[in-house]
Design a protein around this motif. Sequence first.
Motif, PDB file in Angstrom:
ATOM      1  N   THR A   5       0.848  -1.202   0.000  1.00 22.34           N
ATOM      2  CA  THR A   5       0.000   0.000   0.000  1.00 22.34           C
ATOM      3  C   THR A   5       0.880   1.248   0.000  1.00 22.34           C
ATOM      4  O   THR A   5       0.614   2.204  -0.735  1.00 22.34           O
ATOM      5  CB  THR A   5      -0.930  -0.001   1.227  1.00 22.34           C
ATOM      6  OG1 THR A   5      -1.731  -1.176   1.193  1.00 22.34           O
ATOM      7  CG2 THR A   5      -1.819   1.226   1.240  1.00 22.34           C
ATOM      8  N   LEU A   6       1.930   1.219   0.802  1.00 26.01           N
ATOM      9  CA  LEU A   6       2.847   2.361   0.859  1.00 26.01           C
ATOM     10  C   LEU A   6       3.566   2.555  -0.473  1.00 26.01           C
ATOM     11  O   LEU A   6       3.799   3.691  -0.893  1.00 26.01           O
ATOM     12  CB  LEU A   6       3.856   2.160   1.986  1.00 26.01           C
ATOM     13  CG  LEU A   6       3.286   2.132   3.398  1.00 26.01           C
ATOM     14  CD1 LEU A   6       4.358   1.727   4.391  1.00 26.01           C
ATOM     15  CD2 LEU A   6       2.680   3.474   3.767  1.00 26.01           C
ATOM     16  N   LYS A   7       3.916   1.465  -1.135  1.00 29.23           N
ATOM     17  CA  LYS A   7       4.592   1.559  -2.434  1.00 29.23           C
ATOM     18  C   LYS A   7       3.681   2.149  -3.502  1.00 29.23           C
ATOM     19  O   LYS A   7       4.147   2.815  -4.426  1.00 29.23           O
ATOM     20  CB  LYS A   7       5.049   0.174  -2.903  1.00 29.23           C
ATOM     21  CG  LYS A   7       6.247  -0.360  -2.184  1.00 29.23           C
ATOM     22  CD  LYS A   7       6.587  -1.716  -2.784  1.00 29.23           C
ATOM     23  CE  LYS A   7       7.715  -2.392  -2.108  1.00 29.23           C
ATOM     24  NZ  LYS A   7       7.969  -3.721  -2.684  1.00 29.23           N
ATOM     25  N   ASN A   8       2.387   1.903  -3.379  1.00 31.65           N
ATOM     26  CA  ASN A   8       1.435   2.392  -4.376  1.00 31.65           C
ATOM     27  C   ASN A   8       0.988   3.825  -4.122  1.00 31.65           C
ATOM     28  O   ASN A   8       0.292   4.409  -4.955  1.00 31.65           O
ATOM     29  CB  ASN A   8       0.219   1.469  -4.437  1.00 31.65           C
ATOM     30  CG  ASN A   8       0.572   0.120  -5.029  1.00 31.65           C
ATOM     31  OD1 ASN A   8       1.404   0.028  -5.931  1.00 31.65           O
ATOM     32  ND2 ASN A   8      -0.044  -0.926  -4.525  1.00 31.65           N
ATOM     33  N   GLN A  13       5.836   6.330  -1.426  1.00 35.89           N
ATOM     34  CA  GLN A  13       6.529   5.334  -2.251  1.00 35.89           C
ATOM     35  C   GLN A  13       8.037   5.298  -1.998  1.00 35.89           C
ATOM     36  O   GLN A  13       8.617   4.232  -1.782  1.00 35.89           O
ATOM     37  CB  GLN A  13       6.246   5.616  -3.720  1.00 35.89           C
ATOM     38  CG  GLN A  13       6.805   4.582  -4.661  1.00 35.89           C
ATOM     39  CD  GLN A  13       6.430   4.886  -6.095  1.00 35.89           C
ATOM     40  OE1 GLN A  13       6.570   6.026  -6.545  1.00 35.89           O
ATOM     41  NE2 GLN A  13       5.937   3.895  -6.789  1.00 35.89           N
ATOM     42  N   TYR A  14       8.672   6.442  -2.010  1.00 36.52           N
ATOM     43  CA  TYR A  14      10.121   6.506  -1.797  1.00 36.52           C
ATOM     44  C   TYR A  14      10.494   5.870  -0.457  1.00 36.52           C
ATOM     45  O   TYR A  14      11.405   5.047  -0.364  1.00 36.52           O
ATOM     46  CB  TYR A  14      10.608   7.957  -1.849  1.00 36.52           C
ATOM     47  CG  TYR A  14      12.027   8.125  -1.368  1.00 36.52           C
ATOM     48  CD1 TYR A  14      13.095   7.802  -2.201  1.00 36.52           C
ATOM     49  CD2 TYR A  14      12.306   8.577  -0.077  1.00 36.52           C
ATOM     50  CE1 TYR A  14      14.408   7.934  -1.750  1.00 36.52           C
ATOM     51  CE2 TYR A  14      13.604   8.715   0.370  1.00 36.52           C
ATOM     52  CZ  TYR A  14      14.650   8.393  -0.475  1.00 36.52           C
ATOM     53  OH  TYR A  14      15.942   8.521  -0.036  1.00 36.52           O
ATOM     54  N   TYR A  15       9.772   6.253   0.600  1.00 37.15           N
ATOM     55  CA  TYR A  15      10.075   5.751   1.933  1.00 37.15           C
ATOM     56  C   TYR A  15       9.775   4.257   2.048  1.00 37.15           C
ATOM     57  O   TYR A  15      10.456   3.546   2.788  1.00 37.15           O
ATOM     58  CB  TYR A  15       9.317   6.548   2.992  1.00 37.15           C
ATOM     59  CG  TYR A  15       9.797   7.978   3.062  1.00 37.15           C
ATOM     60  CD1 TYR A  15      11.037   8.269   3.616  1.00 37.15           C
ATOM     61  CD2 TYR A  15       9.043   9.015   2.557  1.00 37.15           C
ATOM     62  CE1 TYR A  15      11.504   9.571   3.672  1.00 37.15           C
ATOM     63  CE2 TYR A  15       9.506  10.324   2.610  1.00 37.15           C
ATOM     64  CZ  TYR A  15      10.734  10.591   3.161  1.00 37.15           C
ATOM     65  OH  TYR A  15      11.200  11.875   3.206  1.00 37.15           O
ATOM     66  N   ALA A  16       8.769   3.784   1.335  1.00 38.97           N
ATOM     67  CA  ALA A  16       8.456   2.350   1.359  1.00 38.97           C
ATOM     68  C   ALA A  16       9.618   1.544   0.791  1.00 38.97           C
ATOM     69  O   ALA A  16      10.009   0.512   1.357  1.00 38.97           O
ATOM     70  CB  ALA A  16       7.179   2.074   0.568  1.00 38.97           C
ATOM     71  N   THR A  58       8.725   6.810  11.092  1.00 42.35           N
ATOM     72  CA  THR A  58       8.211   8.078  11.616  1.00 42.35           C
ATOM     73  C   THR A  58       7.819   9.008  10.474  1.00 42.35           C
ATOM     74  O   THR A  58       6.756   9.639  10.507  1.00 42.35           O
ATOM     75  CB  THR A  58       9.262   8.747  12.521  1.00 42.35           C
ATOM     76  OG1 THR A  58       9.545   7.869  13.612  1.00 42.35           O
ATOM     77  CG2 THR A  58       8.772  10.085  13.043  1.00 42.35           C
ATOM     78  N   LYS A  59       8.655   9.081   9.457  1.00 43.55           N
ATOM     79  CA  LYS A  59       8.364   9.935   8.305  1.00 43.55           C
ATOM     80  C   LYS A  59       7.099   9.461   7.585  1.00 43.55           C
ATOM     81  O   LYS A  59       6.250  10.279   7.210  1.00 43.55           O
ATOM     82  CB  LYS A  59       9.564   9.942   7.353  1.00 43.55           C
ATOM     83  CG  LYS A  59       9.447  10.940   6.258  1.00 43.55           C
ATOM     84  CD  LYS A  59       9.429  12.348   6.799  1.00 43.55           C
ATOM     85  CE  LYS A  59       9.395  13.353   5.682  1.00 43.55           C
ATOM     86  NZ  LYS A  59       9.153  14.704   6.168  1.00 43.55           N
ATOM     87  N   ILE A  60       6.963   8.157   7.416  1.00 37.20           N
ATOM     88  CA  ILE A  60       5.762   7.610   6.766  1.00 37.20           C
ATOM     89  C   ILE A  60       4.528   7.971   7.581  1.00 37.20           C
ATOM     90  O   ILE A  60       3.517   8.421   7.023  1.00 37.20           O
ATOM     91  CB  ILE A  60       5.886   6.082   6.594  1.00 37.20           C
ATOM     92  CG1 ILE A  60       6.932   5.764   5.522  1.00 37.20           C
ATOM     93  CG2 ILE A  60       4.536   5.461   6.238  1.00 37.20           C
ATOM     94  CD1 ILE A  60       7.311   4.301   5.427  1.00 37.20           C
ATOM     95  N   LYS A  61       4.592   7.809   8.898  1.00 37.44           N
ATOM     96  CA  LYS A  61       3.450   8.143   9.753  1.00 37.44           C
ATOM     97  C   LYS A  61       3.099   9.622   9.649  1.00 37.44           C
ATOM     98  O   LYS A  61       1.923   9.984   9.615  1.00 37.44           O
ATOM     99  CB  LYS A  61       3.740   7.767  11.201  1.00 37.44           C
ATOM    100  CG  LYS A  61       3.726   6.283  11.439  1.00 37.44           C
ATOM    101  CD  LYS A  61       4.115   5.952  12.865  1.00 37.44           C
ATOM    102  CE  LYS A  61       4.255   4.448  13.037  1.00 37.44           C
ATOM    103  NZ  LYS A  61       4.773   4.077  14.337  1.00 37.44           N
ATOM    104  N   GLU A  62       4.110  10.482   9.587  1.00 35.95           N
ATOM    105  CA  GLU A  62       3.863  11.920   9.444  1.00 35.95           C
ATOM    106  C   GLU A  62       3.142  12.215   8.138  1.00 35.95           C
ATOM    107  O   GLU A  62       2.206  13.011   8.103  1.00 35.95           O
ATOM    108  CB  GLU A  62       5.174  12.693   9.495  1.00 35.95           C
ATOM    109  CG  GLU A  62       5.813  12.734  10.858  1.00 35.95           C
ATOM    110  CD  GLU A  62       7.209  13.333  10.834  1.00 35.95           C
ATOM    111  OE1 GLU A  62       7.727  13.670   9.746  1.00 35.95           O
ATOM    112  OE2 GLU A  62       7.803  13.456  11.924  1.00 35.95           O
TER     113      GLU A  62
END
Length: 71
Positions: A5-8, A13-16, A58-62
């Motif tokens: 889901t994060l990649k899509n 996407q970058y962080y995934a 943390t960055k993804i959650k933000e």
Amino acid sequence: MDIETLKNNPRTQYYAYELEKVETQISEAQGHLDDSEMADMAREDIENLEKTKLEINTKIKEIVMLKHFLT
């Protein structure tokens, strides 16, 4: 939220992909823990990689929380 889901999601996407790379590096370093000559270096690598993983998460959650806040 799963990695696919994060990649899509263009925002995450970058962080995934970075998270996936770090997880692979952690796994590889764990494989060196049984080698007496490499164990100390592997433990240090794992410690640093775990910190990096935490920063990425943390960055993804933000990003995800910001999206929900703005919508």
